[in-house]
Design an enzyme around this catalytic site. Structure first.
Site, PDB file in Angstrom:
ATOM      1  N   ARG A   1       0.937  14.164  13.981  1.00  0.00           N
ATOM      2  CA  ARG A   1       1.410  13.963  12.290  1.00  0.00           C
ATOM      3  C   ARG A   1       1.170  15.141  11.709  1.00  0.00           C
ATOM      4  O   ARG A   1       0.355  15.151  10.744  1.00  0.00           O
ATOM      5  CB  ARG A   1       0.749  12.642  12.027  1.00  0.00           C
ATOM      6  CG  ARG A   1       1.230  11.394  12.625  1.00  0.00           C
ATOM      7  CD  ARG A   1       0.331  10.206  12.026  1.00  0.00           C
ATOM      8  NE  ARG A   1       1.082   9.714  10.733  1.00  0.00           N
ATOM      9  CZ  ARG A   1       0.385   8.802   9.939  1.00  0.00           C
ATOM     10  NH1 ARG A   1      -0.891   8.480   9.964  1.00  0.00           N
ATOM     11  NH2 ARG A   1       0.942   8.481   8.969  1.00  0.00           N
TER      12      ARG A   1
ATOM     13  N   CYS B   1      -4.533  11.959  14.068  1.00  0.00           N
ATOM     14  CA  CYS B   1      -5.107  10.855  13.599  1.00  0.00           C
ATOM     15  C   CYS B   1      -4.859   9.971  14.846  1.00  0.00           C
ATOM     16  O   CYS B   1      -4.026  10.414  15.773  1.00  0.00           O
ATOM     17  CB  CYS B   1      -4.367  10.195  12.328  1.00  0.00           C
ATOM     18  SG  CYS B   1      -2.555   9.886  12.758  1.00  0.00           S
TER      19      CYS B   1
ATOM     20  N   ARG C   1      -8.250  -1.056   5.497  1.00  0.00           N
ATOM     21  CA  ARG C   1      -7.400   0.087   4.572  1.00  0.00           C
ATOM     22  C   ARG C   1      -6.023  -0.669   4.140  1.00  0.00           C
ATOM     23  O   ARG C   1      -5.540  -0.147   3.282  1.00  0.00           O
ATOM     24  CB  ARG C   1      -7.014   1.176   5.704  1.00  0.00           C
ATOM     25  CG  ARG C   1      -8.397   1.883   6.097  1.00  0.00           C
ATOM     26  CD  ARG C   1      -7.746   3.065   6.872  1.00  0.00           C
ATOM     27  NE  ARG C   1      -6.689   3.673   6.327  1.00  0.00           N
ATOM     28  CZ  ARG C   1      -5.869   4.469   7.064  1.00  0.00           C
ATOM     29  NH1 ARG C   1      -5.989   4.382   8.353  1.00  0.00           N
ATOM     30  NH2 ARG C   1      -4.908   4.934   6.623  1.00  0.00           N
TER      31      ARG C   1
ATOM     32  N   LYS D   1       0.906  -1.105  -0.069  1.00  0.00           N
ATOM     33  CA  LYS D   1       0.039   0.070  -0.062  1.00  0.00           C
ATOM     34  C   LYS D   1       0.660   1.210   0.100  1.00  0.00           C
ATOM     35  O   LYS D   1       0.685   2.166  -0.972  1.00  0.00           O
ATOM     36  CB  LYS D   1      -0.823   0.089   1.251  1.00  0.00           C
ATOM     37  CG  LYS D   1      -1.186   1.289   1.729  1.00  0.00           C
ATOM     38  CD  LYS D   1      -2.207   1.252   3.112  1.00  0.00           C
ATOM     39  CE  LYS D   1      -1.376   1.303   4.083  1.00  0.00           C
ATOM     40  NZ  LYS D   1      -1.118   2.823   4.861  1.00  0.00           N
ATOM     41  N   ASN D   2       1.820   1.335   0.914  1.00  0.00           N
ATOM     42  CA  ASN D   2       2.745   2.426   0.806  1.00  0.00           C
ATOM     43  C   ASN D   2       3.512   2.889  -0.234  1.00  0.00           C
ATOM     44  O   ASN D   2       4.480   3.605  -0.072  1.00  0.00           O
ATOM     45  CB  ASN D   2       3.417   2.492   2.210  1.00  0.00           C
ATOM     46  CG  ASN D   2       2.477   2.820   3.567  1.00  0.00           C
ATOM     47  OD1 ASN D   2       1.470   3.051   3.352  1.00  0.00           O
ATOM     48  ND2 ASN D   2       2.955   2.504   4.719  1.00  0.00           N
TER      49      ASN D   2
ATOM     50  N   ASP E   1       5.694   0.409  11.931  1.00  0.00           N
ATOM     51  CA  ASP E   1       4.365  -0.217  11.459  1.00  0.00           C
ATOM     52  C   ASP E   1       4.222  -1.569  11.940  1.00  0.00           C
ATOM     53  O   ASP E   1       3.218  -2.445  11.541  1.00  0.00           O
ATOM     54  CB  ASP E   1       4.048  -0.066  10.130  1.00  0.00           C
ATOM     55  CG  ASP E   1       3.788   1.455   9.647  1.00  0.00           C
ATOM     56  OD1 ASP E   1       3.375   2.078  10.286  1.00  0.00           O
ATOM     57  OD2 ASP E   1       4.125   1.455   8.558  1.00  0.00           O
TER      58      ASP E   1
HETATM   59  N1  EPU Z   1       6.383  14.578  11.291  1.00  0.00           N
HETATM   60  C1  EPU Z   1       6.315  15.972  11.517  1.00  0.00           C
HETATM   61  N2  EPU Z   1       6.509  16.911  10.656  1.00  0.00           N
HETATM   62  C2  EPU Z   1       6.156  16.586   9.377  1.00  0.00           C
HETATM   63  C3  EPU Z   1       6.245  15.139   8.762  1.00  0.00           C
HETATM   64  C4  EPU Z   1       6.232  14.141   9.882  1.00  0.00           C
HETATM   65  O1  EPU Z   1       6.564  16.265  12.775  1.00  0.00           O
HETATM   66  O2  EPU Z   1       6.068  17.457   8.389  1.00  0.00           O
HETATM   67  C5  EPU Z   1       6.779  13.519  12.164  1.00  0.00           C
HETATM   68  C6  EPU Z   1       5.553  12.672  12.340  1.00  0.00           C
HETATM   69  O3  EPU Z   1       4.534  13.104  13.406  1.00  0.00           O
HETATM   70  C7  EPU Z   1       6.075  11.403  12.889  1.00  0.00           C
HETATM   71  C8  EPU Z   1       7.437  11.371  12.370  1.00  0.00           C
HETATM   72  O4  EPU Z   1       7.630  12.707  11.943  1.00  0.00           O
HETATM   73  O5  EPU Z   1       6.237  11.406  14.561  1.00  0.00           O
HETATM   74  C9  EPU Z   1       7.431  10.352  11.074  1.00  0.00           C
HETATM   75  O6  EPU Z   1       6.259  10.546  10.466  1.00  0.00           O
HETATM   76  P1  EPU Z   1       6.494  10.270   8.748  1.00  0.00           P
HETATM   77  O7  EPU Z   1       6.183  11.767   7.981  1.00  0.00           O
HETATM   78  O8  EPU Z   1       7.563   9.480   8.265  1.00  0.00           O
HETATM   79  O9  EPU Z   1       5.122   9.447   8.602  1.00  0.00           O
HETATM   80  P2  EPU Z   1       4.281   9.475   7.103  1.00  0.00           P
HETATM   81  O10 EPU Z   1       5.071   9.741   6.158  1.00  0.00           O
HETATM   82  O11 EPU Z   1       3.003  10.225   7.524  1.00  0.00           O
HETATM   83  C10 EPU Z   1       4.570   6.819   6.555  1.00  0.00           C
HETATM   84  C11 EPU Z   1       3.611   5.410   6.307  1.00  0.00           C
HETATM   85  C12 EPU Z   1       3.178   5.117   7.750  1.00  0.00           C
HETATM   86  C13 EPU Z   1       4.240   4.867   8.442  1.00  0.00           C
HETATM   87  C14 EPU Z   1       5.305   5.980   8.705  1.00  0.00           C
HETATM   88  C15 EPU Z   1       6.500   5.643   9.316  1.00  0.00           C
HETATM   89  C16 EPU Z   1       2.610   6.061   4.159  1.00  0.00           C
HETATM   90  C17 EPU Z   1       1.642   6.304   3.511  1.00  0.00           C
HETATM   91  N3  EPU Z   1       2.609   6.188   5.473  1.00  0.00           N
HETATM   92  O12 EPU Z   1       3.881   7.799   7.103  1.00  0.00           O
HETATM   93  O13 EPU Z   1       2.214   4.154   7.539  1.00  0.00           O
HETATM   94  O14 EPU Z   1       4.028   4.449   9.759  1.00  0.00           O
HETATM   95  O15 EPU Z   1       5.614   6.684   7.402  1.00  0.00           O
HETATM   96  O16 EPU Z   1       7.461   4.787   8.845  1.00  0.00           O
HETATM   97  O17 EPU Z   1       3.808   5.850   3.672  1.00  0.00           O
HETATM   98  C18 EPU Z   1       0.802   2.553   8.015  1.00  0.00           C
HETATM   99  O18 EPU Z   1       0.923   2.038   6.976  1.00  0.00           O
HETATM  100  O19 EPU Z   1      -0.064   2.031   9.069  1.00  0.00           O
HETATM  101  C19 EPU Z   1       1.178   3.756   8.343  1.00  0.00           C
HETATM  102  C20 EPU Z   1       0.798   4.301   9.359  1.00  0.00           C
END
Ligand code: EPU
Length: 419
Positions: free
Chosen positions: A120, A115, A395, A22-23, A303
């Site tokens: 996030r 969320c 999902r 998915k990701n 995850d």
């Molecule tokens: N963060 C910030 N500011 C930002 C972006 C991130 O503070 O602008 C923080 C987040 O709050 C978090 C950390 O940085 O504490 C890491 O977040 P990241 O941005 O890496 O998460 P994401 O890109 O929103 C993706 C996956 C998630 C997975 C995370 C971490 C996708 C679509 N989603 O989320 O997947 O947990 O990376 O590996 O790729 C899941 O599949 O269940 C899922 C939640």
């Protein structure tokens, strides 16, 4: 609302084929906005999040069809807005921001809001875009970005962010000059996206390491590629074998993508054999308790934290599980406790004292991976577990009850109305 009813205590046995990730599929779908025309992806999983991304692209004017492959035609994009109704159900919708700015120099994307696993924010995405010359304003709950030109920049992410790295990598493809991303995410899904962007004509180097260099080009063209296997689904089935004392052969996965999970399972006393195109996993009775700390890739994935906690709940001692990525990703703890787990939370650390047996109970799914941990707990528990609100599972886990019943689990979906 549908629920899953699981009668625990069966050792799983047989073969499970791992689906596409998915990701990986979500950013690839978003990337289609950068180049007008017909794109195609194979191995796209049939999941609710994929449907949501399809609806978002369709809202913008793309034509999406999911037959054997997933075909997306972006010849006629007419709306540059990602509306709240879609973004609120799936944070990954913010992935359209970078591609829209790259190609149209304008985008309006709803702020995702909180969320179940923490605040996030997307501040790091926005800061990087500003460095590339995008004017960002927040109005009426929307991020509105506009730029006359996007210019290459040196961007250091304060924190590793997966979708942040993906968004900026996509934006940089059509920017003037060179963009260097420092402290970039190294996840296999980032590498897969870079591979696809390169097929489209982008110039990218360094993906998979923490510094990625993107040299802007004038235009990209549509292409086709295959979605990589879902390493988190694979990890979840590895734990399913271990927790039930069963024996599974997983196919269609890339074992190098689940290396840290395999290492932890071996430490816990689980037998692992890696072959050409498969991984065999065999549980050997009660697992040894081991400590786990989540980290960005190649560390132990956040995850997989909830699923590993379910396994440690029946470990032979005490396990410390530290969540370093998200501040609030412990929603499964109270539900696992309803099944007899002994877990103490202290900030970002859970101390899990293994019990001999979990016991079936009615529980509630709260987010995707928390739901998976409840299914795993239920498979190992004595008696019947009812898991409510399983739309979370839909999902991200393709045909989970079919895959599990094919290897012996007593699991069925009961459809119901209301909650
Ligand atoms: N963060 C910030 N500011 C930002 C972006 C991130 O503070 O602008 C923080 C987040 O709050 C978090 C950390 O940085 O504490 C890491 O977040 P990241 O941005 O890496 O998460 P994401 O890109 O929103 C993706 C996956 C998630 C997975 C995370 C971490 C996708 C679509 N989603 O989320 O997947 O947990 O990376 O590996 O790729 C899941 O599949 O269940 C899922 C939640």
């Amino acid at each position: 609302m549908d629920k899953l009813v699981v009668e625990g205590g069966v050792a799983l046995n047989g073969e499970v084929r791992i689906s596409g990730a998915k990701n990986c599929a979500l950013p690839l779908m978003a990337a289609t906005l950068i180049a007008s025309g017909k794109h195609g992806f194979s191995n796209v999983p049939r999941l609710r999040d994929i449907k949501t991304m399809g609806s978002l692209l369709a809202h913008m004017g793309a034509v999406c069809e999911h037959e054997t492959d997933y075909e997306i035609d972006t010849s006629d994009i007419h709306t540059l807005t990602a509306p709240y109704e879609l973004v609120k159900t799936m944070r990954a919708s913010v992935l359209v921001l970078g591609p829209m700015l790259a190609r149209y120099r304008r985008a309006r994307v709803s702020l995702p809001g909180g969320c179940a696993i923490g605040a996030r924010p997307i501040n790091l995405h926005l800061k990087a875009l500003e460095q590339m010359g995008v004017d960002i304003v927040l109005e009426h709950g929307y991020v509105v970005g506009e730029a006359r030109r996007l210019r290459g920049a040196e961007i250091r992410f304060e924190q590793v962010t997966v979708t942040g790295t993906e968004n900026i990598m996509m934006a940089a493809c059509l920017a003037d000059g060179v963009t260097v991303l420092k402290n970039a995410a190294r996840e296999p899904e980032v590498v897969a996206l870079a591979d696809y962007l390169r097929l489209m004509g982008a110039q990218i180097e360094g993906e998979g390491a923490d510094e990625i260099t993107i040299t802007g080009v004038g235009e990209l063209r549509p292409s086709r590629c295959e979605v990589i296997p879902d390493r988190i689904e694979a990890g979840t089935y590895l734990v399913a074998a271990a927790i039930t004392g069963g024996s599974l052969r997983l196919t269609g996965l890339r074992h190098e993508h689940v290396r840290t999970v395999l290492e932890k399972l071996v430490d816990a006393g689980v037998s692992i054999e890696i072959g050409e195109g498969f991984v065999d996993v065999r549980g050997n009775g009660r697992v040894c308790s081991v400590n786990v700390e989540t980290q960005p890739y190649p560390g132990f994935p956040t995850d997989m934290q909830a699923q590993f906690m379910a396994l440690m709940a029946v470990g032979d001692g005490v396990s410390l599980i530290k969540e370093r990525i998200f501040e609030n990703r412990f929603m499964h703890v109270l539900e696992l406790e309803r099944m007899g787990a002994d877990i103490e939370l202290d900030g970002r650390t859970a101390m899990v004292r293994g019990v001999k047996k979990l016991s079936g109970a009615p529980v509630m799914a709260t987010d995707l991976r928390a739901s998976a941990s409840l299914v795993l707990g239920a498979l190992a528990a004595e008696g019947t577990t009812e898991i409510n609100r399983i739309y979370h599972l839909d999902r991200g886990y393709e045909a989970i009850e079919k895959k599990l019943s094919a290897v012996g689990a007593r699991i069925r979906r009961v459809s119901g109305r209301g909650e």
